[in-house]
Design an enzyme around this catalytic site. Structure first.
Site: not given
Length: 564
Positions: A44, A46, A48, A52, A230, A289
């Site tokens: 992370d 930033n 939060d 990201d 997916d 997948e």
């Protein structure tokens, strides 16, 4: 010694050399080690509490030094996050929680500069219910062309109050949801094999195929090196959407060809996609997948004019047992050889309990387990299983945090869970959050170095002692075992690509095979075994004692030897 190879991390290549390596390695995907990043839980930037793209970008040197070849990113597209990003509202946009398209572009460029390739997830079976197409379909009502892009049907019963067929959602309950029409009346039903927020596309409609071919080009033009597809076995449904006639359908998954999974029509789609991919330089790839009843049916997805790789779920679901493992290894290699595709090997991912926990529990509990099991036993087996996997011919996948020996977090409070399957009835177990807890980078800090503002799922006490900081440079640590094993794998010409192993005589419960000058022995039993000393020990996860041309291999230990 607990680790008999002390290779230092690979030296940092220059940017020019790294780019040249990416461009030069032909058929790189045949023996690639691919690292899965689950963006929410990796890093992370930033504060939060949510991982990201900038966080991933900052940690790319760690992945380069780990020794992997490519990074697969789970979805980061614009999404309401009803299913952690697998409900896509815009396939050409980055969700603000992860950053921007500029961040994605910078990540791809930096990865290439470090000699890493980037594979992104593609979700073609379904969209979000917030996708513009679906919102338009709801607004325009029955009979509109927009509804033909999804599976809308009138219901059964006197007033259409029953679902159109008996299909069940993978997440539990009916695979159909009834809509309220623009005039306020109860109306048609739409198909969703997963959550109601994930309506299935109708791949019989030409606009759907056109759209996804355009999406492929968008990301290929940005520079991605491939796509993990997916639900690659989905998309095409049996004509007429026939009833299945069984009300324990989830038990059939992976055992039978279903009217909504593994239909032969999916292969026409992939042949079209392969033509697009082959227009681009740099050996871009597709990874499927595909949950299929057999390895042989999985092989259909990787024929020469279709996809490049398919996940080997049969291997992932095999317990730490020599006889079972040898059987699935043989079946996999035998199935892939006729189509010229590499086998793939994987032990963990974002949908299953981490193998350090699975292997600490008795066999037969499946791939989603709520029990912590025997932590010491599970970790020992997990380390041995990793060395076995990395010794097999083909490509291997590593899920973030497994290189730290992370266990599944099985005791998350109910109130913090976010897996959508957890909130639905008789669907999947719904405990996937346990393998998605953000990974620890440092011994201390609000989230053990994940970020400055906590983490979206709570991390256990003691997580810091499993962190990258705690394990780096520590002899015998799981992280250094992975680093050394990946370095040896690159150094040994007989490791990596190939399509066969030569099995060697071995005691019951032990796997032994040769690949050129290389020999791997895996003791899956709970007792030490004596085997021939096959040469110089390259690496092992246990204490191997050699005397008089024989080697004593401890319980749950894998050893690599070379005669060269």
């Amino acid at each position: 010694m607990s680790q008999q190879h002390s290779a230092a991390p690979a030296p940092t290549p220059t940017t020019d050399a790294a780019v040249a390596t990416v461009a030069r390695r032909r058929d790189w995907w045949r023996d690639a080690v691919i690292y899965q990043v689950y963006p929410r839980s990796f890093a992370d930037s930033n504060g939060d509490g949510m991982g990201d793209l900038e966080g991933i970008r900052a940690r790319l040197p760690y992945l380069r030094d780990l020794g992997v070849d490519a990074v697969w990113l789970s979805p980061f597209y614009a999404s309401p996050q009803a299913d952690a990003g697998y409900d896509v509202a815009d396939y050409r946009a980055v969700d603000p929680m992860f950053g921007t398209l500029l961040d994605a572009d910078a990540l791809i460029r930096d990865a290439h500069g470090l000699g890493l390739r980037i594979i992104v997830d593609l979700v073609p079976n379904h969209s979000s219910d917030q996708h513009e197409w679906f919102k338009r379909a709801l607004a325009e009502g029955p009979g509109s062309p927009s509804r033909d892009r999804y599976h809308f049907r009138p219901g059964k019963g006197e007033n259409g109050e029953l679902p159109p067929n008996d299909w069940e959602s993978i997440f539990g309950g009916p695979a159909w949801t009834r809509v309220t029409e623009p005039d306020g009346t109860p109306g048609e039903w739409y198909l969703h094999l997963f959550a109601p927020e994930q309506p299935d596309f109708n791949w019989e409609h030409p606009a759907v195929g056109d759209e996804f071919r355009s999406i492929l080009r968008f990301w290929l033009d940005m520079g991605v090196d491939g796509f993990r597809i997916d639900v690659a076995h989905g998309m095409v449904k049996a004509e007429g959407l026939p009833d299945l006639g069984d009300h324990e359908q989830l038990k059939l998954l992976g055992n039978d060809v279903m009217p909504f999974f593994d239909q032969d029509g999916v292969h026409d789609i992939y042949r079209q996609w392969r033509l697009i991919l082959d227009e681009y330089s740099g050996e871009r790839i597709f990874v499927a997948e595909a949950w299929t009843p057999t390895v042989e049916r999985t092989a259909n997805y990787v024929r020469p004019d279709e996809l490049h790789q398919a996940f080997n779920f049969q291997y992932l679901g095999t317990h730490w047992d020599a006889e079972e493992l040898r059987a699935v290894i043989d079946r996999t290699l035998d199935a892939m050889r006729p189509v010229g595709a590499p086998a793939t090997w994987v032990l963990s991912n974002h949908d299953v309990t981490r193998h350090a926990t699975r292997f600490g529990n008795p066999p037969g509990l499946g791939t989603q387990i709520r029990l912590a099991g025997d932590r010491e036993l599970g970790l020992r087996r997990a380390r041995a299983a990793t060395l076995l996997m990395l010794a097999l011919p083909g490509s291997a996948y590593v899920y973030q945090g497994e290189e730290l020996g992370l266990p599944d977090v099985v005791d998350l409070p109910d109130e913090v869970r976010q897996d959508p399957a957890y909130f639905r009835g008789a669907g999947q177990d719904g405990y996937r959050d346990g393998c998605r807890v953000p990974i620890p980078w440092t011994r201390e800090g609000s989230s053990y170095g994940f970020g400055d503002g906590g983490s979206w799922l709570p991390q256990p006490e003691g997580w810091g002692e499993l962190s990258v900081e705690a394990q780096t440079g520590t002899p015998g640590s799981t992280l250094e075992l992975y680093r050394s094993a990946l370095a040896v794998r690159r150094e040994q010409a007989d490791l990596g690509a190939g399509d066969a192993v030569e099995w060697l005589p071995a005691p019951e419960g032990v796997l032994a095979f040769r690949r050129g000058d290389f020999v791997c022995v895996a003791n899956t039993t709970g007792e030490p075994v004596t085997v021939p000393a096959y040469g110089r020990v390259l690496i092992t996860n246990g204490e191997v004692a050699e005397t008089g041309g024989e080697a004593k291999v401890p319980a749950d230990t894998t050893v690599w030897w070379t005669a060269g």
